[in-house]
Design an enzyme around this catalytic site. Sequence first.
Site, PDB file in Angstrom:
ATOM      1  CG  ASP A  17      -2.032   0.982   1.167  1.00 57.00           C
ATOM      2  OD1 ASP A  17      -2.191   1.605   0.105  1.00 57.00           O
ATOM      3  OD2 ASP A  17      -2.745   1.144   2.164  1.00 57.00           O
ATOM      4  CD  GLU A  99      -8.690   6.154  -5.055  1.00 55.28           C
ATOM      5  OE1 GLU A  99      -9.588   6.654  -4.363  1.00 55.28           O
ATOM      6  OE2 GLU A  99      -7.758   5.491  -4.572  1.00 55.28           O
ATOM      7  CE  LYS A 135      -7.512   2.068  -4.013  1.00 57.39           C
ATOM      8  NZ  LYS A 135      -6.408   2.467  -3.092  1.00 57.39           N
ATOM      9  CB  THR A 159     -11.071   2.173  -2.511  1.00 57.29           C
ATOM     10  OG1 THR A 159     -10.278   2.515  -1.365  1.00 57.29           O
ATOM     11  CG2 THR A 159     -11.474   3.433  -3.253  1.00 57.29           C
ATOM     12  CG  PHE A 181     -10.350   2.020   3.982  1.00 58.53           C
ATOM     13  CD1 PHE A 181     -10.144   1.188   2.902  1.00 58.53           C
ATOM     14  CD2 PHE A 181      -9.965   3.349   3.875  1.00 58.53           C
ATOM     15  CE1 PHE A 181      -9.571   1.658   1.717  1.00 58.53           C
ATOM     16  CE2 PHE A 181      -9.395   3.830   2.695  1.00 58.53           C
ATOM     17  CZ  PHE A 181      -9.197   2.992   1.622  1.00 58.53           C
TER      18      PHE A 181
END
Length: 331
Positions: A17, A99, A135, A159, A181
């Site tokens: 990440d 993303e 994403k 996400t 998350f």
Amino acid sequence: MATILEQLRSMTTVVADTGDINSIKQYKPTDSTTNPSLIQAAAGMPEYQPIVDGVLTQARKDEGPAASDEEVAKQAFKTLAVAFGKKILEIVPGRVSTEVDARLSYDTEKTIAAAHDIIGQYESAGISRERILIKIASTWEGIKAAEQLEKEGIHCNLTLLFGLHQAIACAEAKVTLISPFVGRILDWYKKDTGKDYVGADDPGVKSVTTIYNYYKKFGYKTQVMGASFRNIGEIEELAGSDLLTIAPKLLGELQAKSGTLERKLDPEKAKSMSIEKIPMDKATFDKMHAADRMAHDKLKEGIEGFSKALEDLEKILAKRLAELSEPAAAR
């Protein structure tokens, strides 16, 4: 004895990440994922200035001399994440997540268009769409965009996912994977209750465990990738998840730790659990989202945070563009 990280890799796909290419080289993950905040941080590192400058120079050519630095910067950020993604794919054997602009999170059609642009950039560089995950924030509109993209063979990573309703909608849309998350859920509960949580009592761990078991119980193909960890205890409690995306600092702690890692999530165990199936449509999604204060708060906060990171990145790019435009003697 194998380290905890090595044992984790035997039961879970480990994803880095980070936008820091040096960290990816160090920990050798299968996949890598970035977000606007990580790209912003990486873009400010001196070692990545050549990537940033190359993107800005090309954007200036594309936009023409009449365009302002701000206009060029807005175009440049669209290709910067892909530029980092291409570098990352030179290192990892698997996929990179790139993303869509978080400011499009409530617009299905614009999200689809942005995804097409990202995939087009990768494919024009000779990189197969099989190595890319788009994403998208887990709004209803984002999930509907992902549903269409998946039908086109464009794989998506949903996400900013905090609630079971988001996870069910994603699974029924047949998205490739989701990123619940963990740490941000923990943050919300600590602030809301004033309590601390450890191990299996961590609300983020509980949320991902519930989602994982739901998916495996009902045979959904969508994969679960726990994200946003605050400590390695959360990671150890989710050993066995399909994937886990982990920041370099925590990868280092897992690499340094020895002992025996127990598998906590198991698809066969999930199949025998008594779990109620929840039919999902927009009305149900909206009702569950409104009733889940944590998911409501954190989704809104996450979109706003990623949007601000993009705005800050655009300012950084505009400033750098102005510097590049100065005569060499003036620098």
